[in-house]
Design an enzyme around this catalytic site. Structure first.
Site, mmCIF file in Angstrom:
data_model
loop_
_atom_site.group_PDB
_atom_site.id
_atom_site.type_symbol
_atom_site.label_atom_id
_atom_site.label_comp_id
_atom_site.label_asym_id
_atom_site.label_seq_id
_atom_site.Cartn_x
_atom_site.Cartn_y
_atom_site.Cartn_z
ATOM 1 N N SER A 23 -12.598 -3.591 15.339
ATOM 2 C CA SER A 23 -11.937 -2.300 13.476
ATOM 3 C C SER A 23 -11.437 -0.940 14.548
ATOM 4 O O SER A 23 -11.127 0.134 13.665
ATOM 5 C CB SER A 23 -13.571 -1.887 12.884
ATOM 6 O OG SER A 23 -14.557 -1.018 13.100
ATOM 7 N N HIS A 156 3.458 5.523 -30.616
ATOM 8 C CA HIS A 156 4.152 4.017 -31.042
ATOM 9 C C HIS A 156 5.496 4.615 -30.434
ATOM 10 O O HIS A 156 7.008 3.611 -30.546
ATOM 11 C CB HIS A 156 4.073 3.140 -32.481
ATOM 12 C CG HIS A 156 3.301 2.941 -33.149
ATOM 13 N ND1 HIS A 156 2.221 2.192 -32.931
ATOM 14 C CD2 HIS A 156 2.754 4.384 -33.819
ATOM 15 C CE1 HIS A 156 1.389 2.462 -34.351
ATOM 16 N NE2 HIS A 156 1.158 3.531 -34.872
ATOM 17 N N LYS A 283 24.461 8.602 -11.250
ATOM 18 C CA LYS A 283 23.605 8.311 -10.828
ATOM 19 C C LYS A 283 22.869 9.549 -10.145
ATOM 20 O O LYS A 283 22.855 10.614 -9.569
ATOM 21 C CB LYS A 283 22.637 7.445 -10.812
ATOM 22 C CG LYS A 283 23.454 6.153 -11.921
ATOM 23 C CD LYS A 283 21.556 5.720 -12.248
ATOM 24 C CE LYS A 283 22.554 4.369 -12.942
ATOM 25 N NZ LYS A 283 21.596 3.842 -13.031
ATOM 26 N N ASN A 285 18.527 9.577 -9.989
ATOM 27 C CA ASN A 285 17.483 7.984 -10.456
ATOM 28 C C ASN A 285 16.573 8.894 -9.455
ATOM 29 O O ASN A 285 16.036 9.956 -9.442
ATOM 30 C CB ASN A 285 17.762 7.256 -9.348
ATOM 31 C CG ASN A 285 18.551 6.847 -10.008
ATOM 32 O OD1 ASN A 285 19.495 6.581 -10.899
ATOM 33 N ND2 ASN A 285 19.316 6.470 -9.016
ATOM 34 N N GLU A 290 8.644 7.019 -10.639
ATOM 35 C CA GLU A 290 8.994 5.582 -10.135
ATOM 36 C C GLU A 290 8.266 5.231 -9.592
ATOM 37 O O GLU A 290 6.833 4.055 -9.464
ATOM 38 C CB GLU A 290 10.431 4.894 -10.412
ATOM 39 C CG GLU A 290 11.178 5.559 -11.353
ATOM 40 C CD GLU A 290 12.787 4.540 -11.452
ATOM 41 O OE1 GLU A 290 13.133 3.681 -10.101
ATOM 42 O OE2 GLU A 290 13.197 5.424 -11.955
ATOM 43 N N TYR A 317 -26.978 -4.520 6.095
ATOM 44 C CA TYR A 317 -25.746 -4.011 6.431
ATOM 45 C C TYR A 317 -24.696 -5.535 6.193
ATOM 46 O O TYR A 317 -25.685 -6.184 6.759
ATOM 47 C CB TYR A 317 -25.290 -3.352 7.359
ATOM 48 C CG TYR A 317 -23.880 -3.726 8.557
ATOM 49 C CD1 TYR A 317 -23.415 -2.111 7.821
ATOM 50 C CD2 TYR A 317 -23.536 -4.463 8.848
ATOM 51 C CE1 TYR A 317 -22.146 -2.985 8.457
ATOM 52 C CE2 TYR A 317 -22.269 -4.217 9.602
ATOM 53 C CZ TYR A 317 -21.685 -3.635 9.149
ATOM 54 O OH TYR A 317 -20.369 -4.108 9.643
ATOM 55 N N GLN A 322 -17.398 -3.725 6.653
ATOM 56 C CA GLN A 322 -15.975 -3.537 7.391
ATOM 57 C C GLN A 322 -14.952 -3.235 6.445
ATOM 58 O O GLN A 322 -14.209 -1.964 7.104
ATOM 59 C CB GLN A 322 -15.783 -4.295 8.916
ATOM 60 C CG GLN A 322 -14.849 -3.406 9.988
ATOM 61 C CD GLN A 322 -15.250 -4.046 11.206
ATOM 62 O OE1 GLN A 322 -15.960 -3.971 11.739
ATOM 63 N NE2 GLN A 322 -14.331 -4.936 11.210
ATOM 64 N N LYS A 325 -12.021 -0.113 4.649
ATOM 65 C CA LYS A 325 -12.120 1.232 5.707
ATOM 66 C C LYS A 325 -10.109 1.074 5.195
ATOM 67 O O LYS A 325 -9.834 1.858 4.157
ATOM 68 C CB LYS A 325 -12.125 0.881 6.497
ATOM 69 C CG LYS A 325 -13.343 1.712 6.835
ATOM 70 C CD LYS A 325 -14.056 1.537 8.433
ATOM 71 C CE LYS A 325 -15.156 1.605 7.753
ATOM 72 N NZ LYS A 325 -15.990 0.452 8.612
HETATM 73 N N1 ARG Z 1 -16.910 -1.472 12.455
HETATM 74 C C1 ARG Z 1 -18.397 -1.744 11.712
HETATM 75 C C2 ARG Z 1 -18.230 -1.505 10.687
HETATM 76 O O1 ARG Z 1 -17.360 -0.894 9.508
HETATM 77 C C3 ARG Z 1 -19.374 -0.926 12.121
HETATM 78 C C4 ARG Z 1 -20.808 -0.920 12.190
HETATM 79 C C5 ARG Z 1 -21.364 -2.254 13.061
HETATM 80 N N2 ARG Z 1 -22.303 -3.099 13.035
HETATM 81 C C6 ARG Z 1 -22.790 -3.949 12.908
HETATM 82 N N3 ARG Z 1 -24.210 -4.237 12.734
HETATM 83 N N4 ARG Z 1 -21.624 -4.914 13.902
HETATM 84 O O2 ARG Z 1 -19.007 -1.955 9.216
#
Ligand code: ARG
Length: 484
Positions: A23, A156, A283, A285, A290, A317, A322, A325
């Site tokens: 990641s 309306h 024009k 714009n 938009e 978890y 992940q 993000k």
């Molecule tokens: N890159 C992981 C995330 O964003 C970090 C946590 C990793 N934890 C694990 N048990 N693999 O969630």
């Protein structure tokens, strides 16, 4: 960098698996938060006697050095690492040796990422709030200047009753003020520290979670370790609030686009905030409006995506998380850009006040007032409604406005009409008489504007020092913690 996962593993991860799993490409954004969280964790470990003072000092100095080097571009983030947490830890061990290996005591990447993402989201939330405040300042300024700028109000998308530009902008002031209120609610709900939850079940070390929380500017520590590593509600709430902000901006954009059209010509966009056509020289714009309207979709997308990711996850978890993000970062960036640009566009827009007033005068926007006039002369409202309906039909046949008819013509439809009708249904009277709280009449608007001024002068965004400053002796460049 394919990895050998310690003693449990006999061979390294397949490279494709490693890349799919990694990641760092996107969580490198959490670098500063990861370092700040690690500094607080080390300080707490030492305070609890879990880490020696020497190791703590080495760790904090090491982390500060890494922070400084990365922020000044002397140290690139190593993109071959799996994630930002591994990068910071590996770099620390490389720089300070064995002491660095003690940093992860009583911590898991699960509570670490939960912390980093919360710290990051908190900052972006406060940034969004500041930008919204800037937008409200521009709206209020325009309102103060345009208490007498008449324009049609629509239902309306048909002309309904006359209002003022101040009144119209006031509606958006309310929307964005509520948006700030939502951000404030979310902030107060989310501002608890998950660090110390470990992988899912806390740890056997005597951590002082409240102390870590305080160092990081939280209102306290979270109360269930499973929930601490599994909760992404705060992010979902934030994305929902961002979606609502975009919905509001998008509605406003739609109006700017209409107002800027040839048919309306209510506004003139500043050259700096509009674009030309490559083929049609006439024009100008409204691309910013938009694009803001268009980008609303991707912010909704981020919300729907995270809701869907989370919906089937067992505690605690799971790696699915992940996925919280990339789209969230995109949504946060999109909204800050959109609010900032929209604010600039509104700051520089010009209004064709004459044209707006003329537009308010036709389209029978004073028909309700003409009916109210008859009510004041003793005609029941339902009957008055019917009479004015016939009067409008009469006007349409002759292509005239109500106040362009002669008294004789008016009386041929209803003998109750008198000379004072003209004054009673003039544009000015129609607006000025609407003094209901929240209405467009000048005196009513003035009261509301006064409240808005007081609201904007309240200090929602005071800077506060992070308690951690005392430990890190002010190495970090900026103190981003604010109250809301
Ligand atoms: N890159 C992981 C995330 O964003 C970090 C946590 C990793 N934890 C694990 N048990 N693999 O969630």
């Amino acid at each position: 960098m394919a990895q050998l996962w310690g003693g449990r593993f006999t061979k390294a991860t397949d490279q494709m698996v490693f890349d799919f799993n990694a990641s760092i490409r996107f969580d490198s954004r959490l670098f500063r938060q990861d370092v700040e969280g690690s500094i607080a964790h080390a300080a707490m470990l030492a305070r609890q006697g879990i880490l020696s003072k020497e190791d703590k000092d080495a760790i904090i100095n090491g982390l500060q050095g890494i922070l400084k080097d990365v922020e000044s571009d002397r140290l690139p983030i190593d993109m071959t690492q799996e994630d930002v947490h591994s990068f910071v830890e590996a770099k620390l061990i490389e720089r300070i040796g064995d002491a660095g290996k003690r940093l992860h005591t009583g911590r898991s990447r699960n509570d670490q990422v939960a912390l980093d993402m919360r710290l990051y989201t908190r900052e972006r939330l406060l940034e969004t709030d500041r930008l919204l405040k800037g937008l409200l300042e521009v709206l209020l300024h325009t309102m103060e200047e345009n208490l007498d700028t008449y324009m049609p109000g629509f239902t309306h998308l048909q002309k309904a009753q006359p209002i003022t530009l101040a009144h119209h902008y006031g509606a958006y002031f309310e929307m964005f003020r509520r948006d700030r209120g939502r951000l404030s609610d979310i902030y107060h709900r989310m501002n608890y520290c998950p660090l110390g939850a470990g992988a899912l079940a806390g740890t056997t070390y005597p951590l002082d979670r409240e102390y870590t929380a305080k160092l990081l500017g939280f209102d306290g520590a979270t109360r269930n370790s499973l929930d601490s590593v599994a909760d992404r509600d705060y992010l979902i709430e934030f994305l929902a609030a961002l979606s609502t902000i975009m919905m509001h901006l998008s509605r406003f954009s739609e109006e700017i686009i209409l107002w800027n059209s040839n048919e309306y010509q209510f506004v003139e966009l500043d050259d700096a905030y509009s674009t030309g056509s490559s083929i049609m020289p006439q024009k100008k714009n409204p691309d910013i409006a938009e694009l803001v309207r268009g980008k609303t979709g991707r912010v909704y997308g981020a919300l729907l995506s995270l809701l869907t990711t989370m919906k089937g996850l067992p505690l605690a978890y799971n790696k699915d998380m992940q996925e919280d993000k990339e789209l969230s970062f995109d949504a946060m960036d999109t909204v800050t850009d959109c609010v900032a640009l929209f604010t600039g566009m509104l700051r520089t827009i010009r209004f064709h006040k004459e044209r707006m007033a003329r537009s308010a005068m036709n389209g029978f926007t004073n028909a309700t007032d003409a009916a109210d006039y008859l009510v004041n002369k003793g005609v029941p409202f339902r009957d008055a409604h019917g009479i004015i309906g016939r009067l409008v039909l009469y006007c349409i046949d002759r292509d005239k406005a109500i106040d362009e008819l002669s008294l004789e013509e008016l009386r041929s439809i209803c003998p109750k009409f008198d000379e004072d009708l003209y004054e009673a249904i003039s544009l000015k009277t129609c607006v000025e008489k609407r003094l209901t709280l929240g209405g467009p009449g000048k005196e009513a608007m003035r009261k509301v504007i006064e409240e808005y001024r007081a609201y904007l002068s309240e200090d929602h965004n005071t800077r506060r020092r992070l308690p951690m400053r005392e430990i890190t002796d002010g190495n970090r460049k900026k103190d981003r913690r604010r109250s809301i």
